[in-house]
Design a protein around this motif. Structure first.
Motif, PDB file in Angstrom:
ATOM      1  N   LYS A 137     -11.518  34.394 -30.823  1.00  0.00           N
ATOM      2  CA  LYS A 137     -11.354  33.903 -31.430  1.00  0.00           C
ATOM      3  C   LYS A 137      -9.230  34.346 -32.069  1.00  0.00           C
ATOM      4  N   ASP A 138      -8.484  35.310 -30.374  1.00  0.00           N
ATOM      5  CA  ASP A 138      -7.410  35.511 -31.256  1.00  0.00           C
ATOM      6  C   ASP A 138      -6.700  34.400 -30.180  1.00  0.00           C
ATOM      7  N   ARG A 139      -7.100  34.027 -29.063  1.00  0.00           N
ATOM      8  CA  ARG A 139      -6.604  33.359 -27.945  1.00  0.00           C
ATOM      9  C   ARG A 139      -6.025  32.244 -29.059  1.00  0.00           C
ATOM     10  N   LYS A 140      -6.595  31.174 -30.277  1.00  0.00           N
ATOM     11  CA  LYS A 140      -6.703  30.342 -31.030  1.00  0.00           C
ATOM     12  C   LYS A 140      -5.350  30.927 -32.347  1.00  0.00           C
ATOM     13  N   ASP A 141      -5.147  32.181 -32.173  1.00  0.00           N
ATOM     14  CA  ASP A 141      -3.452  32.318 -33.029  1.00  0.00           C
ATOM     15  C   ASP A 141      -2.215  32.881 -32.377  1.00  0.00           C
ATOM     16  N   PRO A 142      -1.573  32.286 -32.110  1.00  0.00           N
ATOM     17  CA  PRO A 142      -0.988  33.069 -30.792  1.00  0.00           C
ATOM     18  C   PRO A 142      -0.319  33.845 -31.486  1.00  0.00           C
ATOM     19  N   VAL A 143       0.276  34.235 -32.852  1.00  0.00           N
ATOM     20  CA  VAL A 143       0.833  35.620 -33.100  1.00  0.00           C
ATOM     21  C   VAL A 143       0.185  36.693 -32.934  1.00  0.00           C
ATOM     22  N   ILE A 144      -1.189  36.359 -33.623  1.00  0.00           N
ATOM     23  CA  ILE A 144      -2.558  38.152 -32.938  1.00  0.00           C
ATOM     24  C   ILE A 144      -2.465  37.827 -31.524  1.00  0.00           C
ATOM     25  N   TYR A 145      -2.493  36.575 -30.835  1.00  0.00           N
ATOM     26  CA  TYR A 145      -2.732  36.848 -29.120  1.00  0.00           C
ATOM     27  C   TYR A 145      -1.391  37.580 -28.502  1.00  0.00           C
ATOM     28  N   GLU A 146      -0.182  37.099 -29.125  1.00  0.00           N
ATOM     29  CA  GLU A 146       0.812  37.974 -27.978  1.00  0.00           C
ATOM     30  C   GLU A 146       1.138  39.009 -28.842  1.00  0.00           C
ATOM     31  N   MET A 147       0.895  39.464 -30.046  1.00  0.00           N
ATOM     32  CA  MET A 147       0.925  41.214 -30.578  1.00  0.00           C
ATOM     33  C   MET A 147      -0.223  42.081 -29.553  1.00  0.00           C
ATOM     34  N   LYS A 148      -1.548  41.610 -30.311  1.00  0.00           N
ATOM     35  CA  LYS A 148      -2.651  41.827 -29.105  1.00  0.00           C
ATOM     36  C   LYS A 148      -2.409  42.430 -26.817  1.00  0.00           C
ATOM     37  N   LYS A 149      -1.602  41.557 -26.978  1.00  0.00           N
ATOM     38  CA  LYS A 149      -1.533  41.332 -25.882  1.00  0.00           C
ATOM     39  C   LYS A 149       0.005  42.370 -25.565  1.00  0.00           C
ATOM     40  N   ILE A 150       0.369  42.261 -26.090  1.00  0.00           N
ATOM     41  CA  ILE A 150       1.649  43.144 -25.401  1.00  0.00           C
ATOM     42  C   ILE A 150       1.143  44.748 -25.865  1.00  0.00           C
ATOM     43  N   ILE A 151       0.325  45.118 -27.109  1.00  0.00           N
ATOM     44  CA  ILE A 151      -0.251  46.518 -27.046  1.00  0.00           C
ATOM     45  C   ILE A 151      -0.265  46.751 -25.577  1.00  0.00           C
ATOM     46  N   ILE A 152      -1.495  45.814 -24.827  1.00  0.00           N
ATOM     47  CA  ILE A 152      -2.449  46.567 -24.419  1.00  0.00           C
ATOM     48  C   ILE A 152      -1.951  46.061 -23.162  1.00  0.00           C
ATOM     49  N   GLU A 153      -0.646  45.704 -22.827  1.00  0.00           N
ATOM     50  CA  GLU A 153       0.758  45.767 -22.248  1.00  0.00           C
ATOM     51  C   GLU A 153       0.764  47.446 -22.225  1.00  0.00           C
ATOM     52  N   ASP A 154       1.815  47.581 -23.133  1.00  0.00           N
ATOM     53  CA  ASP A 154       2.261  48.986 -23.302  1.00  0.00           C
ATOM     54  C   ASP A 154       1.048  50.193 -22.741  1.00  0.00           C
ATOM     55  N   ARG A 155      -0.341  49.676 -23.344  1.00  0.00           N
ATOM     56  CA  ARG A 155      -1.374  50.924 -22.993  1.00  0.00           C
ATOM     57  C   ARG A 155      -0.982  51.139 -21.394  1.00  0.00           C
ATOM     58  N   GLU A 156      -1.454  49.924 -20.610  1.00  0.00           N
ATOM     59  CA  GLU A 156      -1.629  49.836 -18.920  1.00  0.00           C
ATOM     60  C   GLU A 156      -0.626  50.711 -18.808  1.00  0.00           C
ATOM     61  N   GLU A 157       0.828  50.190 -19.182  1.00  0.00           N
ATOM     62  CA  GLU A 157       2.343  50.719 -18.556  1.00  0.00           C
ATOM     63  C   GLU A 157       2.728  52.332 -18.494  1.00  0.00           C
ATOM     64  N   CYS A 158       1.602  52.388 -19.675  1.00  0.00           N
ATOM     65  CA  CYS A 158       1.985  54.197 -20.457  1.00  0.00           C
ATOM     66  C   CYS A 158       1.553  54.926 -19.174  1.00  0.00           C
ATOM     67  N   PRO A 159       2.530  55.950 -18.892  1.00  0.00           N
ATOM     68  CA  PRO A 159       2.198  56.836 -17.649  1.00  0.00           C
ATOM     69  C   PRO A 159       1.665  57.765 -18.312  1.00  0.00           C
ATOM     70  N   TRP A 160       1.214  58.305 -19.330  1.00  0.00           N
ATOM     71  CA  TRP A 160      -0.019  59.067 -19.675  1.00  0.00           C
ATOM     72  C   TRP A 160      -0.710  58.313 -20.643  1.00  0.00           C
ATOM     73  N   PRO A 161      -1.754  58.975 -21.055  1.00  0.00           N
ATOM     74  CA  PRO A 161      -2.882  58.143 -22.332  1.00  0.00           C
ATOM     75  C   PRO A 161      -2.749  58.129 -23.319  1.00  0.00           C
ATOM     76  N   MET A 162      -2.853  56.564 -23.565  1.00  0.00           N
ATOM     77  CA  MET A 162      -2.606  56.536 -25.347  1.00  0.00           C
ATOM     78  C   MET A 162      -2.688  57.644 -26.181  1.00  0.00           C
ATOM     79  N   GLY A 163      -2.986  58.172 -27.025  1.00  0.00           N
ATOM     80  CA  GLY A 163      -3.212  58.851 -28.288  1.00  0.00           C
ATOM     81  C   GLY A 163      -3.443  60.120 -27.551  1.00  0.00           C
ATOM     82  N   ALA A 164      -3.056  60.698 -26.695  1.00  0.00           N
ATOM     83  CA  ALA A 164      -2.548  61.595 -25.840  1.00  0.00           C
ATOM     84  C   ALA A 164      -1.364  62.974 -26.210  1.00  0.00           C
ATOM     85  N   GLU A 165      -2.115  64.071 -26.396  1.00  0.00           N
ATOM     86  CA  GLU A 165      -0.859  64.765 -26.708  1.00  0.00           C
ATOM     87  C   GLU A 165       0.851  64.908 -25.778  1.00  0.00           C
TER      88      GLU A 165
END
Length: 166
Positions: A137-165
């Motif tokens: 359902k997120d693919r139908k709304d381009p704003v939500i889709y792009e926002m979630k895509k950015i969050i996921i891409e940033d999470r994958e590029e992060c050198p340490w686990p997201m949420g870790a100290e």
């Protein structure tokens, strides 16, 4: 002191801003006033108004969202009659619900969760980014889709686990 205060540009600038601090303090003071009047005069109106003013305070700053629970435990300290306590609590909770529920329902339909806070800050996003996933359902709304895509891409590029100290 006056000259130093007058020369502080930050104070001059902030005094012209319409921030939530003053309104929150005002509505919280109204909640305390109506609660005091309720305890003193035992009127249904003050119980209801106390709930409404607390609801407005909660909408201004959600930090008070657990105060209705506190009031549920405080009111029985002043009254021994279960019927009276129940009546006042129902009126109080109705006042809170009338002010807070429309915003919570709006959040459910617009943002997908039944709650008060719409923006919980970067720390919440950072620590909960592992929970973000793209649904069909997120693919139908381009704003939500792009926002979630950015969050996921940033999470994958992060050198340490997201949420870790760090």
């Amino acid at each position: 002191t006056f000259i130093l205060t007058f020369l502080n540009i930050n104070l001059l600038y902030n005094s012209m801003l319409a921030l939530t601090d003053t309104f929150f303090s005002f509505t919280t003071a109204l909640f305390i006033l109506t609660s005091t009047l309720f305890i003193k005069y035992k009127k249904n109106l003050f119980s209801f108004l106390s709930g409404i003013t607390l609801g407005i305070s909660i909408l201004t700053r959600p930090v008070l969202k657990f105060y209705p629970i506190l009031v549920i435990f405080i009111i029985p300290l002043f009254y021994r009659n279960i019927k009276t306590v129940s009546k006042f609590l129902i009126l109080f909770l109705c006042g809170v619900a009338i002010t807070v529920l429309p915003w919570m329902i709006r959040n459910k339909y617009k943002l997908g969760f039944f709650g008060l806070e719409t923006n919980q800050g970067l720390n919440t996003l950072w620590s909960t980014s592992s929970l973000v996933e793209i649904k069909e359902k997120d693919r139908k709304d381009p704003v939500i889709y792009e926002m979630k895509k950015i969050i996921i891409e940033d999470r994958e590029e992060c050198p340490w686990p997201m949420g870790a100290e760090i």
